[in-house]
Scaffold this motif. Sequence first.
Motif, mmCIF file in Angstrom:
data_model
loop_
_atom_site.group_PDB
_atom_site.id
_atom_site.type_symbol
_atom_site.label_atom_id
_atom_site.label_comp_id
_atom_site.label_asym_id
_atom_site.label_seq_id
_atom_site.Cartn_x
_atom_site.Cartn_y
_atom_site.Cartn_z
ATOM 1 N N ASN A 227 -17.144 -5.761 1.178
ATOM 2 C CA ASN A 227 -16.545 -5.498 0.166
ATOM 3 C C ASN A 227 -15.473 -4.639 0.237
ATOM 4 O OD1 ASN A 227 -18.130 -7.327 -1.305
ATOM 5 N ND2 ASN A 227 -19.634 -5.603 -2.043
ATOM 6 N N TRP A 228 -15.626 -3.255 1.192
ATOM 7 C CA TRP A 228 -14.690 -2.297 1.388
ATOM 8 C C TRP A 228 -13.283 -3.019 1.805
ATOM 9 C CZ3 TRP A 228 -11.454 -0.311 4.969
ATOM 10 C CH2 TRP A 228 -11.032 1.026 4.510
ATOM 11 N N VAL A 229 -13.646 -3.656 3.120
ATOM 12 C CA VAL A 229 -12.301 -4.217 3.663
ATOM 13 C C VAL A 229 -11.478 -5.288 2.904
ATOM 14 C CG1 VAL A 229 -13.519 -6.419 5.135
ATOM 15 C CG2 VAL A 229 -11.586 -4.839 6.112
ATOM 16 N N GLU A 230 -12.262 -5.854 1.895
ATOM 17 C CA GLU A 230 -11.571 -7.054 1.343
ATOM 18 C C GLU A 230 -10.698 -6.373 0.124
ATOM 19 O OE1 GLU A 230 -14.554 -9.723 -0.095
ATOM 20 O OE2 GLU A 230 -14.567 -10.828 1.804
ATOM 21 N N GLY A 231 -11.544 -5.194 -0.393
ATOM 22 C CA GLY A 231 -11.096 -4.409 -1.336
ATOM 23 C C GLY A 231 -9.551 -3.516 -1.036
ATOM 24 N N ASN A 232 -9.725 -3.330 0.258
ATOM 25 C CA ASN A 232 -8.807 -2.210 0.793
ATOM 26 C C ASN A 232 -7.559 -3.135 1.625
ATOM 27 O OD1 ASN A 232 -9.448 0.542 -0.227
ATOM 28 N ND2 ASN A 232 -11.177 -0.366 0.465
ATOM 29 N N GLU A 233 -7.365 -4.289 1.648
ATOM 30 C CA GLU A 233 -6.743 -4.956 2.512
ATOM 31 C C GLU A 233 -5.130 -4.586 2.358
ATOM 32 O OE1 GLU A 233 -4.820 -9.371 3.089
ATOM 33 O OE2 GLU A 233 -6.580 -9.324 1.860
ATOM 34 N N ALA A 234 -4.786 -4.193 1.232
ATOM 35 C CA ALA A 234 -3.424 -3.940 0.913
ATOM 36 C C ALA A 234 -3.083 -2.520 1.629
ATOM 37 C CB ALA A 234 -2.964 -4.093 -0.477
ATOM 38 N N MET A 235 -4.191 -1.629 1.246
ATOM 39 C CA MET A 235 -3.970 -0.378 1.751
ATOM 40 C C MET A 235 -4.081 -0.197 3.314
ATOM 41 S SD MET A 235 -5.792 2.148 3.473
ATOM 42 C CE MET A 235 -7.600 1.946 3.279
ATOM 43 N N ILE A 236 -4.569 -1.178 3.994
ATOM 44 C CA ILE A 236 -4.800 -1.012 5.435
ATOM 45 C C ILE A 236 -3.522 -1.474 5.959
ATOM 46 C CG2 ILE A 236 -5.770 -2.206 7.548
ATOM 47 C CD1 ILE A 236 -8.519 -2.376 5.630
ATOM 48 N N TRP A 237 -2.759 -2.684 5.406
ATOM 49 C CA TRP A 237 -1.600 -3.100 5.971
ATOM 50 C C TRP A 237 -0.559 -2.227 5.549
ATOM 51 C CZ3 TRP A 237 0.181 -6.641 8.853
ATOM 52 C CH2 TRP A 237 1.601 -7.016 8.876
ATOM 53 N N GLN A 238 -0.384 -1.469 4.420
ATOM 54 C CA GLN A 238 0.376 -0.803 4.240
ATOM 55 C C GLN A 238 0.348 0.520 5.242
ATOM 56 O OE1 GLN A 238 0.144 1.312 0.381
ATOM 57 N NE2 GLN A 238 1.974 2.559 0.502
ATOM 58 N N PHE A 239 -0.777 1.086 5.636
ATOM 59 C CA PHE A 239 -0.995 1.894 6.665
ATOM 60 C C PHE A 239 -0.302 1.660 7.800
ATOM 61 C CE2 PHE A 239 -3.115 3.974 10.070
ATOM 62 C CZ PHE A 239 -3.164 5.414 9.778
ATOM 63 N N PHE A 240 -0.794 0.507 8.208
ATOM 64 C CA PHE A 240 0.267 -0.162 9.329
ATOM 65 C C PHE A 240 1.618 -0.060 9.556
ATOM 66 C CE2 PHE A 240 -3.997 -3.014 10.348
ATOM 67 C CZ PHE A 240 -4.695 -1.617 10.692
ATOM 68 N N MET A 241 1.989 -0.566 8.278
ATOM 69 C CA MET A 241 3.734 -0.660 8.083
ATOM 70 C C MET A 241 4.232 0.612 8.043
ATOM 71 S SD MET A 241 4.731 -3.865 7.709
ATOM 72 C CE MET A 241 6.112 -3.824 6.734
#
Length: 319
Positions: A227-241
């Motif tokens: 649930n955490w990784v699905e709910g934070n997908e946009a945040m993770i991608w933004q961090f990588f970018m």
Amino acid sequence: MKNYFLISLLFIFIISCKEENKLAVDVSNINAEVTFKRFEQVFYGSNELDLKKIKAEYPYFFSHDVDSIWIKKMKDTDEQELYKETQKVYPNLKLEKEQLKDLFKHIKYYYPKFVEPSKVVTLNSNVSFEQRVVYMDSLLLISLDVFLGKDSKIYEDYPDYIKEQFTKEHLIVSVAEQLVRPIVFPSKDRSFLARMIQQGKIKYALDAFLPTITNAIKNGYSKEKQNWVEGNEAMIWQFFMENKLLYDTSKELNKRFIDFAPFSKFYLDIDNQSPGSVGSFIGLQIVKAFMKHNDVSLPDLMIMENETIFKKSKYKPRR
């Protein structure tokens, strides 16, 4: 006008279902055979007089020829206790047989020339997590003592993130992972983006071969971590970018975001909330986006350049 609106909604619904069920293929007319040989029962249920016969039947388990070592192992109290625990959980393998047959059928659907292993051998490996499943063409070895349930007393000293994968449900996933890896064409691209997509290909193939298994089980996550990784997908991608990681070739990024680990390393307060391997999760989302927008077969996907997949994916994380 009202009817037109309803028809339009129905059309959109059908298209959406088609996209969601793309991997829900019919394998009922595909044949697959599974024959188990239970080495752990043969070995730990025998005595030293049977050793010569056992060695002749299972030569690949006996790397040295010192009988006294094998006799000692056969009688070892701890190993006998582990064997008893294994038999409690796996008195028979009816469920596992059906799961394997279904897995082999799904592989044959996409790869008609695939031939299932003629020998599927179960064993106890003293909880060798790294070697829990070994696949060698016609031979498939499965260590049952790695899949006794995360609450088993055998695993008391193991960390939770590892015990999460010590369940019966994870057995078929571990087998599928070994069968998937040979079909994924190796990539010379060492960028972090390419490495994520490479892992995404593996996970997409798992989705294709195990369509009824939950995402949490396939990822080796608890429900909370999934649930955490699905709910934070946009945040993770933004961090990588924002940190310009996509085309970074540092191997350190594997340890932080791709390798099996208790959590990912953003070096932020969220680290302990996150599961490991969030980069692999993002890689899967990129691959799924690509497959949604492109008519490509699974075998072709496995050999495609990762940069091409990214450019054609139109990937935009959900917020």
